[in-house]
Structures are given as C-alpha cells and as structure tokens.
Design an enzyme around this catalytic site. Structure first.
Site, short mmCIF file in Angstrom:
data_model
loop_
_atom_site.label_atom_id
_atom_site.label_comp_id
_atom_site.label_asym_id
_atom_site.label_seq_id
_atom_site.Cartn_x
_atom_site.Cartn_y
_atom_site.Cartn_z
N HIS A 110 0.82 -1.22 0.00
CA HIS A 110 0.00 0.00 0.00
C HIS A 110 0.85 1.26 0.00
O HIS A 110 2.05 1.21 0.25
CB HIS A 110 -0.94 0.00 1.21
CG HIS A 110 -0.23 0.00 2.54
ND1 HIS A 110 0.26 1.14 3.11
CD2 HIS A 110 0.05 -1.01 3.39
CE1 HIS A 110 0.83 0.85 4.28
NE2 HIS A 110 0.72 -0.47 4.46
N CYS B 264 2.93 -5.12 6.66
CA CYS B 264 2.59 -4.67 5.31
C CYS B 264 3.84 -4.18 4.59
O CYS B 264 4.90 -4.02 5.20
CB CYS B 264 1.56 -3.55 5.37
SG CYS B 264 -0.06 -4.11 5.92
#
Length: 124
Positions: free
Chosen positions: A59, A75
C-alpha cells in the site's frame, strides 16, 4: 495472490495493533475512511493466501518517512506515487513472492530481456 485492489482504501487497525499501542490505534477501532491521512495511502493491493485474506497489504502511506524502516505491522508500504504506478500495472490474480534479504535479487533480469516462463505472473 492479489485478488483485488482499492483506490483510497479504508483502514481498520488490527486487534494486535490496538492492544500494542492503544493510544494510537484505539481511536480508529471502527475504521478510517480513505484519504490523505489514512495509513494505507492512495492505493492498496490486498494479499490473500489459500483464498483467505492475510490482512497484509502492499500500500501507499501517509507517512513516507517510514519507507524502508521496520515500522509497519507486516505490510509493504510504498510511496504513494509508486503504489499508484504499481496498481495500474497489476491485475487481479497476480502472484506475489516476498523475498528475504538473503533471497534479494531472485527473479531479476537484465533490462529488455523476456521473463522466464516459470515466473508467469509472479511479482518480484
């Protein structure tokens, strides 16, 4: 595998994040709409394994100074301009292979060369 992606995704901290740092994450336990202050940034590629959401994402970030730091909850954050470019190139069903530092460089090839057939749609 990336089954789908979202533009300006909403975000909800995990229970582990809330228990680890309640002052930071508890106010967002109900979720946060997408936007400039959202930790997932401009785009999110959702990572699934065996048909199930891993809760990990590739992301963008509203905190670009954290890129390259051990500052995420597993992440893979990118600069917003880089995740927008990547999201434009990646299609649903793309396989993702996350490499350890020791495996760094696996799957790379000289510019202009064709990818080996065994790589297929894997993202290195």
């Amino acid at each position: 595998m990336i089954p789908y992606q979202r533009d300006w995704p909403s975000w909800t901290p995990t229970e582990n994040m809330i228990s680890r740092e309640p002052d930071i994450y508890a106010p967002h336990a109900g979720g946060m709409e997408g936007g400039l202050d959202n930790p997932l940034g401009a785009r999110a590629l959702y990572l699934h394994q065996g048909g199930r959401d891993t809760l990990y994402r590739i992301h963008g970030t509203s905190q670009p100074w954290t890129i390259g730091q051990a500052a995420s909850s597993g992440c893979i954050p990118l600069y917003n301009q880089d995740i927008v470019d990547l999201a434009d190139r990646v299609r649903s069903g793309t396989r993702v292979v996350v490499l350890s530092p020791e495996e760094s460089g696996h799957g790379t090839r000289p510019p202009g060369s064709l990818p080996p057939t065994q790589i297929g749609t894997e993202l290195y």
